[in-house]
Design a protein around this motif. Structure first.
Motif, PDB file in Angstrom:
ATOM      1  N   LYS A  69       0.836  -1.204   0.000  1.00  0.00           N
ATOM      2  CA  LYS A  69       0.000   0.000   0.000  1.00  0.00           C
ATOM      3  C   LYS A  69       0.867   1.249   0.000  1.00  0.00           C
ATOM      4  O   LYS A  69       0.571   2.226  -0.708  1.00  0.00           O
ATOM      5  CB  LYS A  69      -0.923  -0.002   1.221  1.00  0.00           C
ATOM      6  N   ASN A  70       1.951   1.229   0.770  1.00  0.00           N
ATOM      7  CA  ASN A  70       2.881   2.358   0.758  1.00  0.00           C
ATOM      8  C   ASN A  70       3.520   2.520  -0.621  1.00  0.00           C
ATOM      9  O   ASN A  70       3.697   3.644  -1.108  1.00  0.00           O
ATOM     10  CB  ASN A  70       3.959   2.164   1.819  1.00  0.00           C
ATOM     11  N   CYS A  71       3.871   1.392  -1.241  1.00  0.00           N
ATOM     12  CA  CYS A  71       4.438   1.446  -2.593  1.00  0.00           C
ATOM     13  C   CYS A  71       3.417   1.992  -3.585  1.00  0.00           C
ATOM     14  O   CYS A  71       3.749   2.800  -4.459  1.00  0.00           O
ATOM     15  CB  CYS A  71       4.895   0.059  -3.030  1.00  0.00           C
ATOM     16  N   TYR A  72       2.170   1.557  -3.441  1.00  0.00           N
ATOM     17  CA  TYR A  72       1.109   2.031  -4.333  1.00  0.00           C
ATOM     18  C   TYR A  72       0.940   3.542  -4.218  1.00  0.00           C
ATOM     19  O   TYR A  72       0.851   4.249  -5.230  1.00  0.00           O
ATOM     20  CB  TYR A  72      -0.201   1.327  -3.991  1.00  0.00           C
ATOM     21  N   ASN A  73       0.912   4.037  -2.985  1.00  0.00           N
ATOM     22  CA  ASN A  73       0.708   5.470  -2.769  1.00  0.00           C
ATOM     23  C   ASN A  73       1.873   6.299  -3.305  1.00  0.00           C
ATOM     24  O   ASN A  73       1.691   7.453  -3.706  1.00  0.00           O
ATOM     25  CB  ASN A  73       0.515   5.753  -1.278  1.00  0.00           C
TER      26      ASN A  73
ATOM     27  N   VAL B 109       9.972 -12.184 -12.352  1.00  0.00           N
ATOM     28  CA  VAL B 109       9.986 -10.726 -12.300  1.00  0.00           C
ATOM     29  C   VAL B 109       8.584 -10.248 -12.656  1.00  0.00           C
ATOM     30  O   VAL B 109       8.109 -10.453 -13.774  1.00  0.00           O
ATOM     31  CB  VAL B 109      11.020 -10.128 -13.267  1.00  0.00           C
ATOM     32  N   MET B 110       7.926  -9.624 -11.683  1.00  0.00           N
ATOM     33  CA  MET B 110       6.544  -9.176 -11.847  1.00  0.00           C
ATOM     34  C   MET B 110       6.471  -7.658 -11.797  1.00  0.00           C
ATOM     35  O   MET B 110       7.239  -7.018 -11.074  1.00  0.00           O
ATOM     36  CB  MET B 110       5.662  -9.759 -10.731  1.00  0.00           C
ATOM     37  N   GLU B 111       5.536  -7.100 -12.537  1.00  0.00           N
ATOM     38  CA  GLU B 111       5.269  -5.670 -12.503  1.00  0.00           C
ATOM     39  C   GLU B 111       3.852  -5.444 -11.988  1.00  0.00           C
ATOM     40  O   GLU B 111       2.879  -5.854 -12.622  1.00  0.00           O
ATOM     41  CB  GLU B 111       5.424  -5.055 -13.892  1.00  0.00           C
ATOM     42  N   PHE B 112       3.746  -4.812 -10.819  1.00  0.00           N
ATOM     43  CA  PHE B 112       2.444  -4.428 -10.282  1.00  0.00           C
ATOM     44  C   PHE B 112       2.113  -3.051 -10.862  1.00  0.00           C
ATOM     45  O   PHE B 112       2.854  -2.098 -10.653  1.00  0.00           O
ATOM     46  CB  PHE B 112       2.494  -4.338  -8.754  1.00  0.00           C
TER      47      PHE B 112
ATOM     48  N   PHE C 175      -0.424 -13.617  -5.137  1.00  0.00           N
ATOM     49  CA  PHE C 175       0.173 -12.326  -5.476  1.00  0.00           C
ATOM     50  C   PHE C 175      -0.878 -11.375  -6.046  1.00  0.00           C
ATOM     51  O   PHE C 175      -0.901 -10.185  -5.723  1.00  0.00           O
ATOM     52  CB  PHE C 175       1.312 -12.508  -6.480  1.00  0.00           C
ATOM     53  N   MET C 176      -1.748 -11.895  -6.904  1.00  0.00           N
ATOM     54  CA  MET C 176      -2.789 -11.057  -7.488  1.00  0.00           C
ATOM     55  C   MET C 176      -3.734 -10.531  -6.412  1.00  0.00           C
ATOM     56  O   MET C 176      -4.163  -9.364  -6.457  1.00  0.00           O
ATOM     57  CB  MET C 176      -3.572 -11.848  -8.536  1.00  0.00           C
ATOM     58  N   ALA C 177      -4.050 -11.363  -5.435  1.00  0.00           N
ATOM     59  CA  ALA C 177      -4.928 -10.924  -4.346  1.00  0.00           C
ATOM     60  C   ALA C 177      -4.284  -9.791  -3.556  1.00  0.00           C
ATOM     61  O   ALA C 177      -4.950  -8.803  -3.206  1.00  0.00           O
ATOM     62  CB  ALA C 177      -5.249 -12.105  -3.430  1.00  0.00           C
TER      63      ALA C 177
ATOM     64  N   VAL D 235      -4.662  -3.707  -2.505  1.00  0.00           N
ATOM     65  CA  VAL D 235      -4.112  -2.384  -2.192  1.00  0.00           C
ATOM     66  C   VAL D 235      -4.376  -1.380  -3.311  1.00  0.00           C
ATOM     67  O   VAL D 235      -3.997  -0.215  -3.191  1.00  0.00           O
ATOM     68  CB  VAL D 235      -2.602  -2.458  -1.898  1.00  0.00           C
ATOM     69  N   GLY D 236      -5.007  -1.817  -4.408  1.00  0.00           N
ATOM     70  CA  GLY D 236      -5.401  -0.875  -5.440  1.00  0.00           C
ATOM     71  C   GLY D 236      -4.787  -1.067  -6.809  1.00  0.00           C
ATOM     72  O   GLY D 236      -5.203  -0.410  -7.771  1.00  0.00           O
ATOM     73  N   PHE D 237      -3.780  -1.933  -6.938  1.00  0.00           N
ATOM     74  CA  PHE D 237      -3.194  -2.158  -8.256  1.00  0.00           C
ATOM     75  C   PHE D 237      -4.215  -2.815  -9.181  1.00  0.00           C
ATOM     76  O   PHE D 237      -5.042  -3.619  -8.747  1.00  0.00           O
ATOM     77  CB  PHE D 237      -1.951  -3.041  -8.160  1.00  0.00           C
TER      78      PHE D 237
END
Length: 217
Positions: free
Chosen positions: A135-139, A212-215, A189-191, A196-198
């Motif tokens: 969530k911090n990363c998303y923000n 290697v994943m990209e959110f 991972f998807m959940a 968190v909003g991605f």
């Protein structure tokens, strides 16, 4: 044996999953449960008449191979390595892509004194802590930005591939060496990402038993 741990059933189930990926046990699905039976390979994992048995080996991923194969850094202008330790990974990336402004984000005493370790963050934590981190990363991520996650990915059902064997072994290490760490499936991972909003996850490449994943937003 009695226990106060509400997660004990799930934790115990992770052990035969790893064994099934090595064909040490065979698995099949019943009506409401997963069943395991011994397989011919089992004899190699108990002591023989000489007192000898095989020991599992863990194949560790190599960051240089990831940076060589993953092309998602090419269009970035700025990169933040969350939990970057001494900045070893960040230095590898910015050395190849000098146009990127690299920011190493970690605790002060970690940056000052900790030795360099591979940075695989989410598998260290339970879902609750992962959600806080993401969530911090998303923000902090701009609308056209992305969060790059490098983690192993477990299959839903046990398989006997080399990558599954390695990931299953690491899952048990996380279970025993961290309070609630674990490896996760794509669905898990998807959940985490969507909670968190991605908008979703792009699975860009699979190297040395990690994905290697990209959110993305």
């Amino acid at each position: 044996m009695p226990t106060n741990n509400p997660d004990v059933a799930m934790m115990l189930d992770r052990i035969p999953k790893m064994m099934a990926s090595h064909s040490v046990v065979a698995n099949e699905f019943g009506s409401f449960q997963r069943l395991y039976t011994l397989s011919p390979v089992s004899k190699h994992f108990v002591r023989n008449e000489d007192g000898v048995s095989l020991a599992p080996m863990i194949a560790l991923p190599h960051d240089k191979h990831i940076i060589k194969s993953y092309k998602g850094f090419e269009q970035l202008r700025q990169l933040v390595d969350v939990g970057g330790s001494l900045g070893v990974n960040l230095n590898l990336i910015t050395s190849k892509y000098p146009h990127i402004k690299g920011i190493n984000f970690d605790l002060h005493h970690v940056i000052q004194h900790a030795p360099p370790y591979p940075v695989y963050i989410l598998h260290d934590w339970d879902d609750e802590h992962c959600l806080k981190l993401l969530k911090n990363c998303y923000n902090a991520t701009p609308h056209d930005g992305k969060v790059i996650v490098v983690e192993a990915v477990l299959p839903i059902t046990p398989k006997i591939s080399s990558s599954t064997k390695s990931t299953s072994q690491m899952d048990l290490i996380m279970m025993t060496q961290t309070p609630a760490g674990k490896e996760r499936t794509q669905q898990e991972f998807m959940a985490l990402a969507t909670k968190v909003g991605f908008s979703g996850i792009r699975y860009e490449c699979f190297i040395c038993n990690v994905c290697v994943m990209e959110f993305f937003k």
